[in-house]
Design a protein around this motif. Structure first.
Motif, PDB file in Angstrom:
ATOM      1  N   GLN A 123     -39.353  23.477  -4.557  1.00 46.96           N
ATOM      2  CA  GLN A 123     -38.802  24.634  -4.656  1.00 46.96           C
ATOM      3  C   GLN A 123     -39.162  25.982  -4.772  1.00 46.96           C
ATOM      4  OE1 GLN A 123     -36.320  24.540  -8.585  1.00 46.96           O
ATOM      5  NE2 GLN A 123     -34.986  24.248  -7.689  1.00 46.96           N
ATOM      6  N   ILE A 124     -40.751  25.932  -4.605  1.00 54.88           N
ATOM      7  CA  ILE A 124     -41.336  26.800  -4.348  1.00 54.88           C
ATOM      8  C   ILE A 124     -41.742  26.389  -2.323  1.00 54.88           C
ATOM      9  CG2 ILE A 124     -43.811  27.652  -4.764  1.00 54.88           C
ATOM     10  CD1 ILE A 124     -42.258  28.210  -7.388  1.00 54.88           C
ATOM     11  N   THR A 125     -42.351  25.482  -2.400  1.00 54.65           N
ATOM     12  CA  THR A 125     -43.301  25.415  -0.699  1.00 54.65           C
ATOM     13  C   THR A 125     -41.855  24.965   0.205  1.00 54.65           C
ATOM     14  OG1 THR A 125     -43.820  23.288  -1.330  1.00 54.65           O
ATOM     15  CG2 THR A 125     -45.121  24.965  -1.808  1.00 54.65           C
ATOM     16  N   GLY A 126     -40.765  23.955  -0.401  1.00 58.62           N
ATOM     17  CA  GLY A 126     -39.775  23.586   0.401  1.00 58.62           C
ATOM     18  C   GLY A 126     -40.019  22.030   1.099  1.00 58.62           C
ATOM     19  N   LYS A 127     -41.756  21.810   0.535  1.00 58.78           N
ATOM     20  CA  LYS A 127     -41.992  20.187   0.947  1.00 58.78           C
ATOM     21  C   LYS A 127     -41.000  19.559   0.758  1.00 58.78           C
ATOM     22  CE  LYS A 127     -46.801  19.937  -0.419  1.00 58.78           C
ATOM     23  NZ  LYS A 127     -48.502  19.683  -0.861  1.00 58.78           N
ATOM     24  N   ARG A 128     -40.864  17.858   1.615  1.00 57.33           N
ATOM     25  CA  ARG A 128     -39.787  17.658   1.131  1.00 57.33           C
ATOM     26  C   ARG A 128     -40.335  16.029   1.632  1.00 57.33           C
ATOM     27  NH1 ARG A 128     -34.949  18.815   3.611  1.00 57.33           N
ATOM     28  NH2 ARG A 128     -34.528  21.194   2.935  1.00 57.33           N
ATOM     29  N   PRO A 129     -38.846  14.912   1.701  1.00 60.92           N
ATOM     30  CA  PRO A 129     -39.035  13.678   2.386  1.00 60.92           C
ATOM     31  C   PRO A 129     -40.945  13.293   3.848  1.00 60.92           C
ATOM     32  CG  PRO A 129     -38.239  13.303   0.396  1.00 60.92           C
ATOM     33  CD  PRO A 129     -37.632  15.086   1.387  1.00 60.92           C
ATOM     34  N   ARG A 130     -41.466  12.982   4.185  1.00 67.91           N
ATOM     35  CA  ARG A 130     -41.580  12.950   5.142  1.00 67.91           C
ATOM     36  C   ARG A 130     -40.925  11.429   6.180  1.00 67.91           C
ATOM     37  NH1 ARG A 130     -44.429  16.815   7.882  1.00 67.91           N
ATOM     38  NH2 ARG A 130     -45.546  14.945   8.755  1.00 67.91           N
ATOM     39  N   VAL A 131     -40.925  11.358   7.010  1.00 71.43           N
ATOM     40  CA  VAL A 131     -41.038   9.416   7.882  1.00 71.43           C
ATOM     41  C   VAL A 131     -42.112   9.471   8.163  1.00 71.43           C
ATOM     42  CG1 VAL A 131     -38.905   8.585   9.066  1.00 71.43           C
ATOM     43  CG2 VAL A 131     -38.380  10.749   7.913  1.00 71.43           C
ATOM     44  N   GLY A 132     -42.503   7.923   7.768  1.00 69.65           N
ATOM     45  CA  GLY A 132     -43.471   7.123   8.451  1.00 69.65           C
ATOM     46  C   GLY A 132     -42.777   5.722   8.865  1.00 69.65           C
ATOM     47  N   ASN A 133     -43.808   4.214   9.314  1.00 72.73           N
ATOM     48  CA  ASN A 133     -43.712   3.303   8.790  1.00 72.73           C
ATOM     49  C   ASN A 133     -44.808   2.758   8.134  1.00 72.73           C
ATOM     50  OD1 ASN A 133     -42.106   3.331  11.970  1.00 72.73           O
ATOM     51  ND2 ASN A 133     -44.458   3.792  12.763  1.00 72.73           N
TER      52      ASN A 133
END
Length: 79
Positions: free
Chosen positions: A6-16
């Motif tokens: 809620q502060i930085t807006g970091k969200r899940p990243r997609v990879g392999n």
């Protein structure tokens, strides 16, 4: 609730996932989110935020009010 800080807006990243045979399948890298209650002295109230561990370290270093002020200015604050 989404897995978003809620502060930085970091969200899940997609990879392999990459196997020994070099097969690739999709996966997600989730941020290290923690639910934490904070006391805001200026407003004399408690708020519960879902924040990443890196933000907890930043809050310990700089203080909650300055971190919230920067997040509001940047536009990433979600309360």
């Amino acid at each position: 609730m989404a897995r978003v800080c809620q502060i930085t807006g970091k969200r899940p990243r997609v990879g392999n996932n990459v196997s020994h045979a070099n097969n690739k399948t999709k996966r997600k890298f989730y941020p290290n989110l923690q639910k934490k209650r904070f006391y805001i002295e200026e407003e004399d109230r408690w708020v519960t935020l879902k924040v990443s561990a890196s933000v907890l370290r930043t809050i310990n270093k700089n203080g909650l009010s300055s971190v919230l002020k920067k997040a509001k200015a940047k536009g990433t604050l979600v309360i």
